[in-house]
Design a protein around this motif. Structure first.
Motif, PDB file in Angstrom:
ATOM      1  N   GLU A   1       0.864  -1.179   0.000  1.00 25.04           N
ATOM      2  CA  GLU A   1       0.000   0.000   0.000  1.00 25.04           C
ATOM      3  C   GLU A   1       0.899   1.227   0.000  1.00 25.04           C
ATOM      4  N   LEU A   2       0.668   2.117  -0.945  1.00 21.15           N
ATOM      5  CA  LEU A   2       1.606   3.224  -1.134  1.00 21.15           C
ATOM      6  C   LEU A   2       1.388   4.345  -0.130  1.00 21.15           C
ATOM      7  N   THR A   3       2.476   5.032   0.186  1.00 26.25           N
ATOM      8  CA  THR A   3       2.360   6.264   0.966  1.00 26.25           C
ATOM      9  C   THR A   3       1.730   7.320   0.044  1.00 26.25           C
TER      10      THR A   3
ATOM     11  N   GLN B   1       4.162   8.401  -2.620  1.00 22.92           N
ATOM     12  CA  GLN B   1       4.356   7.365  -3.636  1.00 22.92           C
ATOM     13  C   GLN B   1       3.145   7.309  -4.561  1.00 22.92           C
TER      14      GLN B   1
ATOM     15  N   VAL C   1      14.295  10.641  -1.333  1.00 23.66           N
ATOM     16  CA  VAL C   1      15.397  10.440  -0.389  1.00 23.66           C
ATOM     17  C   VAL C   1      15.630   8.940  -0.204  1.00 23.66           C
ATOM     18  N   THR C   2      16.793   8.572   0.356  1.00 26.48           N
ATOM     19  CA  THR C   2      17.094   7.152   0.540  1.00 26.48           C
ATOM     20  C   THR C   2      16.036   6.527   1.445  1.00 26.48           C
TER      21      THR C   2
ATOM     22  N   SER D   1      12.892   6.077   0.584  1.00 24.99           N
ATOM     23  CA  SER D   1      11.564   6.653   0.374  1.00 24.99           C
ATOM     24  C   SER D   1      10.670   5.726  -0.431  1.00 24.99           C
TER      25      SER D   1
ATOM     26  N   LYS E   1      11.400   4.286  -3.700  1.00 23.44           N
ATOM     27  CA  LYS E   1      11.394   4.479  -5.150  1.00 23.44           C
ATOM     28  C   LYS E   1      11.147   3.157  -5.865  1.00 23.44           C
TER      29      LYS E   1
ATOM     30  N   GLU F   1       9.499   0.575  -5.015  1.00 21.45           N
ATOM     31  CA  GLU F   1       8.085   0.184  -5.001  1.00 21.45           C
ATOM     32  C   GLU F   1       7.301   0.952  -6.076  1.00 21.45           C
TER      33      GLU F   1
ATOM     34  N   ARG G   1      13.936  -8.505  -5.598  1.00 22.80           N
ATOM     35  CA  ARG G   1      12.713  -7.733  -5.388  1.00 22.80           C
ATOM     36  C   ARG G   1      11.853  -7.716  -6.650  1.00 22.80           C
TER      37      ARG G   1
ATOM     38  N   VAL H   1       9.541   5.942   3.994  1.00 20.55           N
ATOM     39  CA  VAL H   1       8.258   5.273   4.232  1.00 20.55           C
ATOM     40  C   VAL H   1       8.072   5.065   5.722  1.00 20.55           C
TER      41      VAL H   1
ATOM     42  N   ARG I   1       9.693   6.999   8.863  1.00 16.46           N
ATOM     43  CA  ARG I   1      11.003   6.799   9.486  1.00 16.46           C
ATOM     44  C   ARG I   1      11.851   8.017   9.201  1.00 16.46           C
TER      45      ARG I   1
ATOM     46  N   ASP J   1      19.445  -2.850   1.079  1.00 12.41           N
ATOM     47  CA  ASP J   1      18.309  -2.420   1.897  1.00 12.41           C
ATOM     48  C   ASP J   1      18.125  -3.445   3.013  1.00 12.41           C
TER      49      ASP J   1
ATOM     50  N   ARG K   1      16.951   1.905   7.999  1.00 12.73           N
ATOM     51  CA  ARG K   1      15.881   1.633   7.050  1.00 12.73           C
ATOM     52  C   ARG K   1      14.802   0.735   7.643  1.00 12.73           C
TER      53      ARG K   1
HETATM   54  P1  ADP Z   1      14.728   3.635  -2.052  1.00 11.18           P
HETATM   55  O1  ADP Z   1      14.940   2.847  -3.306  1.00 11.18           O
HETATM   56  O2  ADP Z   1      13.962   4.890  -2.292  1.00 11.18           O
HETATM   57  O3  ADP Z   1      15.964   3.854  -1.229  1.00 11.18           O
HETATM   58  P2  ADP Z   1      13.298   1.323  -1.248  1.00 11.18           P
HETATM   59  O4  ADP Z   1      12.442   1.170  -2.433  1.00 11.18           O
HETATM   60  O5  ADP Z   1      14.476   0.432  -1.087  1.00 11.18           O
HETATM   61  O6  ADP Z   1      13.756   2.822  -1.114  1.00 11.18           O
HETATM   62  O7  ADP Z   1      12.354   1.212   0.040  1.00 11.18           O
HETATM   63  C1  ADP Z   1      12.850   1.167   1.350  1.00 11.18           C
HETATM   64  C2  ADP Z   1      12.130   0.104   2.141  1.00 11.18           C
HETATM   65  O8  ADP Z   1      10.781   0.487   2.369  1.00 11.18           O
HETATM   66  C3  ADP Z   1      12.092  -1.225   1.448  1.00 11.18           C
HETATM   67  O9  ADP Z   1      12.329  -2.215   2.384  1.00 11.18           O
HETATM   68  C4  ADP Z   1      10.686  -1.319   0.909  1.00 11.18           C
HETATM   69  O10 ADP Z   1      10.247  -2.648   0.859  1.00 11.18           O
HETATM   70  C5  ADP Z   1       9.897  -0.541   1.940  1.00 11.18           C
HETATM   71  N1  ADP Z   1       8.711   0.113   1.365  1.00 11.18           N
HETATM   72  C6  ADP Z   1       8.655   0.819   0.223  1.00 11.18           C
HETATM   73  N2  ADP Z   1       7.417   1.315   0.026  1.00 11.18           N
HETATM   74  C7  ADP Z   1       6.674   0.916   1.083  1.00 11.18           C
HETATM   75  C8  ADP Z   1       5.311   1.117   1.465  1.00 11.18           C
HETATM   76  N3  ADP Z   1       4.477   1.829   0.705  1.00 11.18           N
HETATM   77  N4  ADP Z   1       4.920   0.550   2.614  1.00 11.18           N
HETATM   78  C9  ADP Z   1       5.760  -0.168   3.370  1.00 11.18           C
HETATM   79  N5  ADP Z   1       7.043  -0.389   3.077  1.00 11.18           N
HETATM   80  C10 ADP Z   1       7.511   0.141   1.941  1.00 11.18           C
END
Ligand code: ADP
Ligand code: ZN
Ligand code: ZN
Length: 842
Positions: free
Chosen positions: A299-301, A304, A325-326, A328, A330, A332, A364, A488, A491, A661, A701
């Motif tokens: 489920e997206l923020t 997102q 940001v790291t 966040s 992306k 997903e 992933r 997300v 955090r 991650d 993370r």
């Molecule tokens: P980025 O690529 O922006 O650094 P990631 O895609 O690796 O971030 O996401 C960071 C973590 O958050 C991952 O473990 C991912 O599974 C989790 N995550 C991403 N989107 C969501 C969401 N909508 N709800 C819960 N967890 C999420």
């Protein structure tokens, strides 16, 4: 058959085949010949073949052609109405068969020509990157009945008798499937019958990659010092050494044998002479055998969701900068943007940096899309390449993940391109030509196939940032700017502590670990958490020198010292050059004074792990760097070990910055940021900001908050301050001002002319001569000339290097020099390459 070497000027003058559907006069011309790219190791250039009257061939078709005594796969590149005058028709052989048609999208060849044009290189050089050799070779050509049941009631009496024979043989077999060769052996004239059936659409022809059973371990050959032995080697042995050198000093034994058409006895002799080392090494094909639990879309923020909504609303070509940001989420967003593309029956291309192609990332994607995912990059083994090629040939909706060269993946039905970590410099090829940037090529490709392009990053390149923030009324349209400003689950970004190492030293701390870092490391174990320790390593940080006489082991080919490499206790200790990859066995004694006390200096990962063992003996460390991850599959093995909690700390280099991650990582330490800050390159600050932000982003993370400690001797440096405050925009503004003052990109563009030669005087003279030709044209042509200057490391791989830099204005038409004319001014022993939009100024 006679081959004709490819001539770039000729090809660019001929009409683009990709446009054959558009250009009517072209469509109705009669073509009797075709130039093809044959798939055979060692076959250089394009070869001309005749078209049999009953065969329709289009550019991009996959063919089989006779080549020497074999039949090989080939790709039709150009159709010719006339034979080149120097090629008598009697010497031209006929195309055998069309294996697959309509596979390459029409725009594909336009793209390759565009790359050749922009990066000032030949089409052939581009084809070589785009379609690595070995894609079609040694595959089995097979035919199968299309619809077994549908054919039951059909009356074959209209067919020729040979076609009927082929048909009944296929029908007699349960699967209705034979190799082309088998049918040719069994039925005289089977070719004609097969062609007839293909035309009728009753059978189809396809390539079956060879299915070989592979052992878990394979012999690998590594080149070590050979120069001192060169005199004593036979020409054949020298050829083998040179082949190894060309391949980067490292090959599977079987590949070497095939490449050099030699016996293992000859190679063993070289090993006995000490020129090479043969060792078993683990192989891993397509990461097979690892099962990945499927997952569901998250489920997206709100951020997102908004980004995704914009992306999915795009139709046709558009660019998006996804600045998140790291942590966040992306990835997903990418995953959910890809899903509808696949549902529409289209495919997606995901480009990642070289060190970003971690098993974690591919997992992933596999968890979401299963077997629709394939990995494509230049270091694929032959088997992997077949698998990937075959999957792409199928044309079914799929996701291709790959590094730089995957931007050319000949994927039909492209619906979306994603470039993750778009700021990463590994997207640019430094050498050999074409010196292309995958981001630029991806922009063209998206435009040509009319699909969206997503550029994702936590630290966008200044170029992309400036274009996304610029006026939207440009052509091609500027990227849409989408932002994911927070992590997300709310955090926080980890707090960053900057430790001044000068004060540590003044206060009596003589170790490489500040007290803050020591405390944080001690706490890791108590709390059952994990940490990452980042070391920025420069090539010569682990040189070897003699304690008695001070002798330093240098590379015989370059003006640098060799680095010490040692992976694990039993491995051979090696010295390696980071510039030319020259490898030597670590000498037992000083070559100069025979003292046994040869010692390595510097603070590589190895030294840091040794120091840790001294100060924190209970801490369990894993090394993660180019030494310990040299073998295939070791990436995954090490990360899995770490993720399972087999170690408290992962100690490594640049490889740690991307794609990792791990929720249990709470601590990130940077041993010395200074190595990053003070590099002689106008992009040094930008890179330092990106690297430090990315590595800091590995902390916190998961549910536990993170902590980052950056050790430096320049805590007041504007990059360090910006990283500490997580301030991207103020950093970019400051950096843009500096670039403007110095007149560097993005305020203008650069083109670098690189000269190299084994002769130090010839190269210097040539560079000066060409600069003298260019200098008077500056005002009129609109460019500014810098140099000539020697490269910062003058000699690499026994070649001396000089360069001339051209600064080109952005918004004004520039008359570029005629590269071919300049090349003609170079003597035969001096080579000149043009690097358009260079990232590294040597
Ligand atoms: P980025 O690529 O922006 O650094 P990631 O895609 O690796 O971030 O996401 C960071 C973590 O958050 C991952 O473990 C991912 O599974 C989790 N995550 C991403 N989107 C969501 C969401 N909508 N709800 C819960 N967890 C999420
Ligand atoms: Zn010595
Ligand atoms: Zn070297």
């Amino acid at each position: 058959m006679r081959s004709r070497m490819f001539d770039s000027s000729l090809s660019l003058a001929t009409p683009l085949l990709a446009e054959s559907g558009i250009n009517d006069s072209y469509r109705f011309a009669t073509f009797s010949w075709v130039e093809v790219l044959v798939d055979c190791p060692g076959a250089q250039g394009l070869f001309t073949y005749a078209l049999p009257p009953d065969l329709t061939v289009q550019a991009g078709d996959i063919l089989t052609v006779p080549f020497g005594a074999q039949q090989v796969g080939a790709i039709a590149i150009h159709l010719l109405a006339q034979l080149p005058p120097d090629l008598p028709p009697t010497q031209v052989r006929e195309v055998e068969e069309v294996v697959s048609t309509g596979f390459f999208p029409a725009t594909y060849w336009t793209l390759l020509n565009q790359v050749a044009d922009y990066y000032c290189t030949s089409l052939m050089a581009v084809i070589r990157v785009a379609l690595p050799p070995g894609l079609l070779g040694r595959s089995q050509r097979r035919v199968r009945l299309i619809e077994l049941k549908a054919l039951d009631g059909i009356d074959p009496s209209g067919l020729s008798s040979v076609a009927q024979q082929v048909l009944s043989r296929l029908q007699a077999q349960k699967q209705g499937n034979y190799t082309w060769q088998y049918l040719q052996q069994k039925i005289p004239g089977a070719d004609r019958g097969l062609r007839e059936l293909l035309k009728q659409g009753w059978i189809e022809s396809y390539l079956e990659p060879p299915a070989t059973v592979r052992p878990k371990l394979r012999q690998a050959v590594t080149l070590v010092a050979a120069s001192h032995l060169e005199g004593s080697l036979s020409p054949r042995q020298q050829e083998i050494i040179q082949a190894l050198q060309r391949e980067g000093g490292d090959l599977w034994l079987s590949d070497l044998l095939q490449l050099c058409r030699t016996s293992s006895g000859t190679v063993q002799t070289l090993a006995k002479k000490g020129c090479i080392v043969i060792q078993p090494r683990e192989i891993l094909r397509a990461e097979a055998g690892v099962t990945i639990a499927p997952d569901q879309p998250k489920e997206l923020t709100p951020d997102q969701a908004q980004a995704l909504a914009t992306i999915t609303s795009l139709s046709g070509f558009a660019q998006v900068l996804l600045h998140g940001v790291t942590g966040s989420g992306k990835t997903e967003v990418y995953l959910q943007a890809i899903a509808p593309v696949l549902q529409r029956g289209q495919s997606a291309l995901v480009l990642v940096p070289e060190i970003g192609l971690t098993p974690q990332l591919t997992d992933r994607f596999r968890a979401r899309f299963g077997s629709k995912v394939c990995v494509y990059h230049s270091a694929l083994s032959e088997g992997e390449r077949y698998d990937t090629w075959r999957q792409m040939l199928s044309g079914s909706p799929q996701v291709v993940i790959g590094t730089r060269s995957a931007v050319f993946a000949p994927l039909p039905q492209l619906g979306l391109i994603i470039l993750d970590e778009e700021h990463d410099s590994s997207f640019k090829q430094d050498q050999p030509a074409p010196c292309y940037h995958a981001r630029t090529v991806a922009q063209w490709r998206a435009e040509l196939v009319n699909c969206p392009l997503i550029l994702g990053s936590a630290t966008p390149s200044i170029e992309t940032w400036v274009s996304a923030k610029s006026n939207q009324d440009v052509n091609p349209p500027a990227p849409h700017y989408l932002s994911l400003p927070s992590r997300v689950r709310s955090r926080p970004l980890p707090p960053i502590e900057v430790v001044d190492m000068r004060q540590e030293f003044q206060q009596g701390n003589r170790t490489i670990f500040s007290r803050a870092l020591q405390v944080a490391l001690e706490r890791l174990q108590e709390r059952g958490q994990q940490g990452i320790l980042f070391i920025h390593r420069r090539g010569h940080s682990t040189f070897v020198s003699c304690r008695s006489c001070g002798y330093v082991v240098d590379c015989p080919n370059c003006d640098v010292s060799l680095s010490y490499h040692h992976t694990h206790a039993e491995a051979t200790q090696l010295l390696r050059c980071h510039y030319c990859n020259h490898t030597a066995i670590h000498p037992p004694q000083c070559p100069e004074c025979s003292s046994p006390y040869l010692k390595f200096f510097g603070s590589g990962t190895q030294r840091v792990t040794q120091e840790l063992a001294k100060h924190l003996p209970d801490l369990r460390c894993l090394r993660f760097d180019s030494d310990t991850t040299r073998t295939k599959g070791s990436h995954r093995a090490l990360l899995t070990q770490f993720a399972q909690g087999d170690a408290d700390l992962l100690v490594g280099t640049q490889m740690l910055t991307k794609g990792i991650d791990l929720p249990q990582v709470t601590l990130v330490g940077v041993i010395a940021a200074d190595g990053l800050l003070h590099l002689p390159d106008f992009r040094a600050s930008e890179r330092a900001f990106q690297t430090l932000t990315q590595v800091a982003g590995r902390a916190g993370r998961g549910d536990e908050p993170g902590q980052v400690i950056i050790q430096t001797y320049s805590p007041e440096h504007f990059v360090v301050e910006a990283v500490q405050r997580h301030e991207y925009e103020p950093f970019v503004s400051a950096e843009l001002l500096q670039r403007q003052t110095l007149r560097f990109p993005p305020h203008n563009r650069l083109a670098l002319l690189k000269f190299s030669s084994p002769d130090p005087l010839a190269v210097q003279k040539t560079a000066k001569r060409i600069a003298a030709v260019l200098a008077p044209q500056q005002a009129e042509s609109g460019y500014e000339l810098l140099g000539p200057a020697p490269a910062s490391i003058l000699r690499v791989a026994r070649r001396y290097r000089w360069q001339v830099l051209l600064k080109l204005p952005l918004n004004r038409a520039v008359e570029l020099p005629d590269w071919n004319e300049l090349r003609s001014l170079c003597p035969p022993n001096v080579s000149m390459t043009v690097d358009v939009d260079p990232l590294n100024l040597l």
